[in-house]
Write a protein that holds these residues in place. Structure first.
Motif, PDB file in Angstrom:
ATOM      1  N   SER A  19      81.796  -2.162  33.509  1.00  0.00           N
ATOM      2  CA  SER A  19      80.841  -1.884  32.437  1.00  0.00           C
ATOM      3  C   SER A  19      79.836  -0.800  32.818  1.00  0.00           C
ATOM      4  CB  SER A  19      80.079  -3.155  32.076  1.00  0.00           C
ATOM      5  OG  SER A  19      79.068  -2.863  31.136  1.00  0.00           O
TER       6      SER A  19
ATOM      7  N   GLU B 175      77.351  -0.443  30.642  1.00  0.00           N
ATOM      8  CA  GLU B 175      76.253  -0.887  29.787  1.00  0.00           C
ATOM      9  C   GLU B 175      74.919  -0.708  30.509  1.00  0.00           C
ATOM     10  OE1 GLU B 175      74.743  -5.154  28.036  1.00  0.00           O
ATOM     11  OE2 GLU B 175      76.888  -4.806  28.224  1.00  0.00           O
TER      12      GLU B 175
ATOM     13  N   ASN C  86      73.104  -2.998  33.368  1.00  0.00           N
ATOM     14  CA  ASN C  86      74.091  -3.916  33.918  1.00  0.00           C
ATOM     15  C   ASN C  86      73.926  -3.946  35.436  1.00  0.00           C
ATOM     16  OD1 ASN C  86      76.549  -4.860  35.129  1.00  0.00           O
ATOM     17  ND2 ASN C  86      77.570  -4.573  33.168  1.00  0.00           N
TER      18      ASN C  86
END
Length: 182
Positions: free
Chosen positions: A169, A171, A174
């Motif tokens: 990820s 994101e 994160n």
């Protein structure tokens, strides 16, 4: 080298090397305020134009793997970007990081402005004082380069966002472990 995005002038540019570019890129992608990342090669011999992975890996071009980022300074400061990078690397290791060794894996901060140079110099010197992993060694020396940004050559397409494409990820914020693999 420019210091701002030509198409989005409020975005600033930073060029950083920290071992294998895959893990460094993913760590920077996760940082709020980073708008764009590109992995590639920099700091090579001036005669080398558009080096490829095989040439850089041979060690003959003097290039290192690096990440170029465009970031929004109203969201994230250059200092915060550098501190995030320094959390990932050992600034005292010569020509390598983690399991990757060779001149192409050296660490470096390649500044685009005098202000970036001053911030980087201060942060590197502070790192030896405040980071516990360096604190007790009085003979320690900084191996991380601090040099003006030079030509940056994008790596091959398959290297771009490599770890994200393989399921890790990107994101924002994160904190999952970043796993590098070939």
């Amino acid at each position: 080298m420019p210091s701002n995005s030509p198409s989005i002038p409020n975005l600033e540019l930073a060029t950083i090397a920290g071992g294998c570019f895959w893990g460094l890129e993913l760590a920077l992608q996760r940082l709020d305020g980073i708008k764009y990342t590109l992995v590639g090669y920099t700091q090579g011999l001036d005669k080398e134009v558009k080096p490829n992975y095989e040439q850089v890996s041979s060690g003959n071009t003097n290039h290192c793997e690096a990440v170029i980022i465009y970031y929004d300074p109203s969201i994230v400061s250059y200092e915060t970007v550098l501190r995030a990078v320094l959390d990932r690397v050992d600034i005292t290791t010569v020509n390598g990081q983690g399991r990757d060794y060779g001149k192409q894996y050296r660490t470096g901060i390649y500044f685009h402005t005098i202000q970036q140079q001053e911030i980087a110099r201060r942060i590197l010197s502070e790192e030896l004082i405040i980071n516990p992993k360096y604190k007790n060694n009085k003979k320690i020396k900084i191996a991380t380069e601090l040099k003006p940004a030079k030509a940056f050559w994008p790596a091959e397409d398959y290297h771009q966002q490599y770890l994200e494409k393989r399921g890790q990820s990107a994101e924002k914020d994160n904190d999952d472990e970043i796993r590098c693999y070939g």
